[in-house]
Design a protein around this motif. Structure first.
Motif, PDB file in Angstrom:
ATOM      1  N   GLY A   1       0.774  -1.222   0.000  1.00 12.98           N
ATOM      2  CA  GLY A   1       0.000   0.000   0.000  1.00 12.98           C
ATOM      3  C   GLY A   1       0.811   1.280   0.000  1.00 12.98           C
ATOM      4  N   TYR A   2       2.080   1.208  -0.266  1.00  9.38           N
ATOM      5  CA  TYR A   2       2.936   2.400  -0.285  1.00  9.38           C
ATOM      6  C   TYR A   2       3.465   2.601  -1.706  1.00  9.38           C
ATOM      7  CZ  TYR A   2       2.855   2.021   4.800  1.00  9.38           C
ATOM      8  OH  TYR A   2       2.447   1.958   6.114  1.00  9.38           O
ATOM      9  N   SER A   3       2.560   3.049  -2.582  1.00  7.16           N
ATOM     10  CA  SER A   3       2.950   3.221  -3.983  1.00  7.16           C
ATOM     11  C   SER A   3       3.999   4.315  -4.145  1.00  7.16           C
ATOM     12  CB  SER A   3       1.724   3.547  -4.831  1.00  7.16           C
ATOM     13  OG  SER A   3       1.067   4.716  -4.341  1.00  7.16           O
ATOM     14  N   TRP A   4       3.931   5.361  -3.296  1.00  8.10           N
ATOM     15  CA  TRP A   4       4.943   6.421  -3.393  1.00  8.10           C
ATOM     16  C   TRP A   4       6.334   5.885  -3.064  1.00  8.10           C
ATOM     17  CZ3 TRP A   4       7.636   7.357   1.068  1.00  8.10           C
ATOM     18  CH2 TRP A   4       7.061   6.891   2.256  1.00  8.10           C
ATOM     19  N   ALA A   5       6.386   4.945  -2.143  1.00  8.71           N
ATOM     20  CA  ALA A   5       7.673   4.329  -1.822  1.00  8.71           C
ATOM     21  C   ALA A   5       8.184   3.493  -2.995  1.00  8.71           C
ATOM     22  CB  ALA A   5       7.546   3.469  -0.573  1.00  8.71           C
ATOM     23  N   GLY A   6       7.262   2.878  -3.736  1.00  8.86           N
ATOM     24  CA  GLY A   6       7.672   2.120  -4.913  1.00  8.86           C
ATOM     25  C   GLY A   6       8.335   2.995  -5.957  1.00  8.86           C
ATOM     26  N   PHE A   7       7.777   4.205  -6.169  1.00 14.72           N
ATOM     27  CA  PHE A   7       8.414   5.130  -7.112  1.00 14.72           C
ATOM     28  C   PHE A   7       9.794   5.559  -6.625  1.00 14.72           C
ATOM     29  CE2 PHE A   7       4.049   5.801  -8.707  1.00 14.72           C
ATOM     30  CZ  PHE A   7       4.305   5.742 -10.075  1.00 14.72           C
ATOM     31  N   LEU A   8       9.937   5.749  -5.325  1.00 13.97           N
ATOM     32  CA  LEU A   8      11.229   6.130  -4.760  1.00 13.97           C
ATOM     33  C   LEU A   8      12.259   5.016  -4.947  1.00 13.97           C
ATOM     34  CD1 LEU A   8      12.689   8.362  -3.178  1.00 13.97           C
ATOM     35  CD2 LEU A   8      11.984   7.208  -1.072  1.00 13.97           C
ATOM     36  N   VAL A   9      11.828   3.781  -4.737  1.00 13.28           N
ATOM     37  CA  VAL A   9      12.730   2.644  -4.934  1.00 13.28           C
ATOM     38  C   VAL A   9      13.127   2.525  -6.401  1.00 13.28           C
ATOM     39  CG1 VAL A   9      12.879   0.136  -4.849  1.00 13.28           C
ATOM     40  CG2 VAL A   9      11.894   1.392  -2.922  1.00 13.28           C
ATOM     41  N   ALA A  10      12.182   2.749  -7.310  1.00 14.03           N
ATOM     42  CA  ALA A  10      12.501   2.682  -8.733  1.00 14.03           C
ATOM     43  C   ALA A  10      13.520   3.745  -9.117  1.00 14.03           C
ATOM     44  CB  ALA A  10      11.228   2.851  -9.558  1.00 14.03           C
ATOM     45  N   ALA A  11      13.381   4.959  -8.557  1.00  7.50           N
ATOM     46  CA  ALA A  11      14.365   6.013  -8.837  1.00  7.50           C
ATOM     47  C   ALA A  11      15.735   5.643  -8.284  1.00  7.50           C
ATOM     48  CB  ALA A  11      13.888   7.329  -8.223  1.00  7.50           C
ATOM     49  N   GLY A  12      15.749   5.040  -7.085  1.00 11.43           N
ATOM     50  CA  GLY A  12      17.026   4.604  -6.520  1.00 11.43           C
ATOM     51  C   GLY A  12      17.683   3.520  -7.347  1.00 11.43           C
ATOM     52  N   SER A  13      16.889   2.614  -7.901  1.00  8.96           N
ATOM     53  CA  SER A  13      17.457   1.538  -8.723  1.00  8.96           C
ATOM     54  C   SER A  13      18.086   2.096  -9.994  1.00  8.96           C
ATOM     55  CB  SER A  13      16.369   0.528  -9.087  1.00  8.96           C
ATOM     56  OG  SER A  13      15.405   1.107  -9.959  1.00  8.96           O
ATOM     57  N   ILE A  14      17.473   3.124 -10.582  1.00  7.61           N
ATOM     58  CA  ILE A  14      18.036   3.739 -11.784  1.00  7.61           C
ATOM     59  C   ILE A  14      19.364   4.415 -11.461  1.00  7.61           C
ATOM     60  CG2 ILE A  14      17.681   5.580 -13.467  1.00  7.61           C
ATOM     61  CD1 ILE A  14      14.724   4.846 -13.479  1.00  7.61           C
ATOM     62  N   CYS A  15      19.433   5.101 -10.322  1.00  4.76           N
ATOM     63  CA  CYS A  15      20.705   5.720  -9.912  1.00  4.76           C
ATOM     64  C   CYS A  15      21.771   4.658  -9.658  1.00  4.76           C
ATOM     65  CB  CYS A  15      20.501   6.566  -8.660  1.00  4.76           C
ATOM     66  SG  CYS A  15      19.539   8.069  -8.927  1.00  4.76           S
TER      67      CYS A  15
END
Length: 626
Positions: free
Chosen positions: A313-327
Motif C-alpha cells: 500500500g505504499y505506492s509512493w515508496a515504490g516510485f522512490l525505490v525505482a528512482a534509486g534503482s536507476i541511480c
C-alpha cells in the motif's frame, strides 16, 4: 622432412616468449594519468560497481526461484568467497600500483600469454556487463511508464525474431551508454564526482528501504506456513551462492584505478575492504527486509523491491525505490566504462593490443580513444543484441581472472626483490654477492661441474635467504631442488595446486552423477591450502566454474580462440618485452668460488669469428689451413 621440424632450442625460446613477465619501472608511481582519487573516491567506485541492478533485481530472483529466505545465507557465503579474491586484489594493488587490474597482476608474475588471455576475457566481461545493465536500466524505466517506450518502438520502428538479436532495438539503452561515455571522457575527477552523486542517492534509498522495510516486516513470512526459511534446502542455498557471487564482481574497478590513486599502497586495500564490507551488508539486510515484507514465493523477480512496497500500500515508496534503482544502475555503467578503457590502455601500452588505444589525452589525462571506441561498441551491443544468453558468459571470465590473480599473488610473494646496484650486461647472471648487496671478494676459479657440487659449505646455513630460496633446514632432504633458480619451485607448486584443485572439484561436481563414488573417497583428494587465502580462493573459483553449463564453456572456448589469433597475429610481435630481449649469443660457462664458500656461474659471450671477404678463404678455419 626432419629439416622442417623446429629445433628444441627454437621451441624453448618460443615457450620463453609466451611466459615472459613484465618488467616494472623503478618508480611505479610515475604515470601519465592524473593521480587525483582518494580512498573515499575509490570506495564509492567500488560500491557503485557492486551495488547496482543486482540489489534491485537479483535479490528477488534468487529468493523466489532458487533459495527462498535463505538467500541471506547465500549472500553471506558469496561475500566470503568474494573476500578471498578481494584480499588478493588488495595485496596486488598495494604492491603493483598500475592500471590493468587482473591483466597487470598476471603479467608481472605468471606470464605474457596468460595475461593477454585474462585481459581479453575481461574486455568481453565489461562490454557484455555494461550493455546488460543498460538494457536493465531501460527496462526498469520503461516499466515505470507502463511499457510505453517499448510499445512506441515496436509500432514505429518494428520488431524482429532473429536468433541472438533483441526483439526490438533498444534506443534508450544505447543512448544512456553514449551519455555515460561522454561524461567518462571528461576525466577521472568528473567521473568520480558523477559517481559520488549517484552513489549518494542510491545509498540514501537503500537506507530508506531498510528503515521502512523493518517497520513493515512480518516474521510469519519465514514460518512453515509460507514454506519455511530454507524451502529448497542446502542445495538451494549453494545454488543461490553461485548466482549471488556475481553481485560482488565490481570491486576490481578499484584495482583498475590504482594508477590514478594518490596513495595506492594505502588507498587501494582500504577501499576494497570498505566497499566489499558495505556491499555485503547491504545485500544481506535488503534480502532480509524483502523476504520479511511479503512471502518469498509471491515476489516479482523483475522488480521485487518496488513491487513489495506497492503491495503493502505504499505506492509512493515504490516510485522512490525505482528512482534509486536507476541511480544504482548508473553507477554500474560508470564503473564499467571507467575500468574497460584503462585495461585496454594497459594492454596497448605493453604492446599486446593495438597502439592507438595507448594514447592519453594531454588535458583530461584519460585514454579518450579507448573510451569512445568501446563505449560505441557497448552501445551497439545494447541496441540490437539479445544479451540474456550471453550474461552467463560473464561468470566464467570473472572466475578465471580471480583464479589467476590468486595464483599470481603466491608467485609474487616468493619473487626475489630487485637489488640496488650497477646494471648487469644483457644476458648475464648476477652473482649471489651482488644479489645480496655484499661486496665481491677475490674470486677462486674451478673448472668442472663436479667441483660445483662439492662446494656446498657448512656455512650455507648462516647465509641470508632471499624470498624464493630454499630454507637451509630443508636442504638435506630436498637437495634435488638446489639447482632451481629462486621462485621456480614455487611456480611448479602453484601449477600442481591448480591441477589438484581441478581434479578435486571435478570429483565434487561430477562424482555422484557420473562416477558414483562413495562420499568418504573425497577425503583422499584433499590438498594443502597454503597460503590459505589465495589457495582457498583458487579452489572455490574452480568449483564455481565447473558448475557452469557446457554452452558457456563452448562460447568461452570460441572467444579464447579469437584472442589467440589476435595475440599470435599482433601481440607477440609488438610486445615491449620482446624488444627488451637480448639477441641470442653463444656462451661458455665457468664456475668460480668465493672465499665465503658460495658459488657463482658466470657467463661470457664468445665472439664469432669475423666473416672473410667475398671470394677469400678464412685462414683460421681448418678448411683454410688444409
Amino acid at each position: 622432412m626432419a629439416r622442417w621440424l623446429p629445433r628444441s632450442t627454437d621451441l624453448t625460446r618460443f615457450c620463453q616468449k609466451l611466459n615472459r613477465v613484465k618488467t616494472l619501472e623503478a618508480d611505479m608511481m610515475e604515470t601519465s594519468f592524473n593521480r587525483c582519487l582518494s580512498t573515499i573516491d575509490l570506495t564509492l567506485l567500488g560500491i557503485g560497481g557492486m551495488v547496482g541492478s543486482g540489489l534491485y533485481v537479483l535479490t528477488g530472483t534468487v529468493a523466489k526461484e532458487i533459495a527462498g529466505p535463505a538467500v541471506i545465507v547465500s549472500f553471506i557465503i558469496a561475500g566470503f568467497a568474494s573476500l578471498l579474491a578481494a584480499l588478493c586484489y588488495a595485496e596486488f594493488g598495494a604492491r603493483v600500483p598500475k592500471t590493468g587490474s587482473a591483466y597487470m597482476f598476471t603479467y608481472v608474475s605468471v606470464g605474457e600469454i596468460w595475461a593477454f588471455l585474462i585481459g581479453w576475457n575481461v574486455l568481453l566481461e565489461y562490454m557484455i556487463g555494461g550493455a546488460a545493465v543498460a538494457r536493465a536500466w531501460s527496462g526498469y524505466l520503461d516499466s515505470i511508464f507502463n511499457h510505453k517506450i517499448k510499445n512506441f518502438t515496436e509500432t514505429h520502428v518494428g520488431a524482429w525474431q532473429v536468433p541472438f538479436l533483441a526483439h526490438y532495438p533498444d534506443f534508450l539503452a544505447a543512448a544512456i551508454l553514449l551519455v555515460a561515455t561522454a561524461f567518462i571522457s571528461f576525466g577521472a575527477k568528473v567521473s568520480s564526482w558523477l559517481n559520488h552523486v549517484f552513489s549518494a542517492i542510491s545509498m540514501g534509498v537503500i537506507l530508506f528501504i531498510l528503515i521502512m522495510g523493518f517497520v513493515l516486516a512480518q516474521p510469519k513470512n519465514w514460518s512453515s506456513q509460507e514454506g519455511g526459511f530454507a524451502p529448497y534446502g542446502l542445495s538451494g542455498i549453494m545454488a543461490g551462492t553461485a548466482t549471488c557471487f556475481y553481485a560482488f564482481v565490481g570491486f576490481d574497478v578499484i584495482a583498475a584505478s590504482s594508477e590514478e590513486a594518490r596513495n595506492p599502497q594505502k588507498a587501494v586495500p582500504r577501499a576494497i575492504a570498505f566497499s566489499l564490507g558495505l556491499a555485503t551488508g547491504a545485500y544481506i539486510l535488503v534480502s532480509m527486509v524483502l523476504t520479511l515484507m511479503v512471502p518469498w514465493h509471491t515476489l516479482d523477480p523483475d522488480s521485487a523491491l518496488a513491487d513489495a512496497f506497492y503491495r503493502r500500500g505504499y505506492s509512493w515508496a515504490g516510485f522512490l525505490v525505482a528512482a534509486g534503482s536507476i541511480c544504482a544502475m548508473n553507477t554500474v555503467l560508470l564503473s564499467n566504462l571507467f575500468s574497460l578503457p584503462r585495461i585496454v590502455y594497459a594492454m596497448a601500452e605493453d604492446g599486446l593490443f593495438f597502439q592507438v588505444f595507448s594514447q592519453v589525452h594531454p588535458r583530461t589525462q584519460v585514454p579518450v580513444i579507448g573510451i569512445v571506441v568501446f563505449g560505441l561498441l557497448m552501445a551497439l551491443l545494447a541496441l540490437v543484441f539479445d544479451l540474456e544468453a550471453l550474461v552467463q558468459f560473464l561468470s566464467i571470465g570473472t572466475l578465471l581472472a580471480y583464479t589467476f590473480v590468486a595464483a599470481s599473488i603466491i608467485v609474487l610473494r616468493f619473487q626475489q626483490q630487485k637489488a640496488d646496484g650497477p646494471a648487469q650486461p644483457a644476458g648475464s647472471q648476477p652473482n649471489p654477492e651482488q644479489r645480496e648487496g655484499i661486496a665481491a671478494p677475490e674470486l677462486k676459479e674451478y673448472e668442472s661441474f663436479s667441483d660445483k657440487l662439492q662446494l656446498v659449505g657448512s656455512d650455507k646455513s648462516k647465509e641470508h635467504r632471499e624470498p624464493g630460496q630454499l630454507k637451509a633446514a630443508f636442504e638435506p632432504y630436498l637437495e634435488f631442488l638446489s639447482d632451481f633458480y629462486p621462485g621456480e619451485v614455487v611456480t611448479v607448486a602453484v601449477v600442481t595446486l591448480m591441477v589438484s584443485a581441478v581434479c578435486l572439484c571435478s570429483i565434487l561436481v561430477f562424482g555422484n552423477t557420473h562416477l558414483h563414488l562413495p562420499t568418504w573417497s573425497y577425503s583422499l583428494l584433499l590438498i594443502p591450502l597454503v597460503p590459505l587465502s589465495p589457495a582457498l580462493s583458487i579452489v572455490l573459483n574452480i568449483y564455481l566454474m565447473l558448475k557452469l553449463s557446457y554452452m558457456t564453456w563452448l562460447r568461452f572456448a570460441i572467444w579464447l580462440i579469437l584472442g589467440l589469433l589476435v595475440y599470435f597475429g599482433y601481440g607477440i610481435w609488438h610486445s615491449k618485452e620482446n624488444l627488451r630481449e637480448p639477441r641470442p649469443q653463444r656462451v661458455s660457462a665457468r664456475y668460480v668460488v668465493f672465499p665465503s664458500g658460495s658459488l657463482e656461474e658466470t657467463v661470457q659471450a664468445v665472439q664469432p669469428s669475423p666473416q672473410p671477404a667475398a671470394g677469400l678463404p678464412d685462414t683460421d678455419t681448418p678448411e683454410a689451413k688444409r
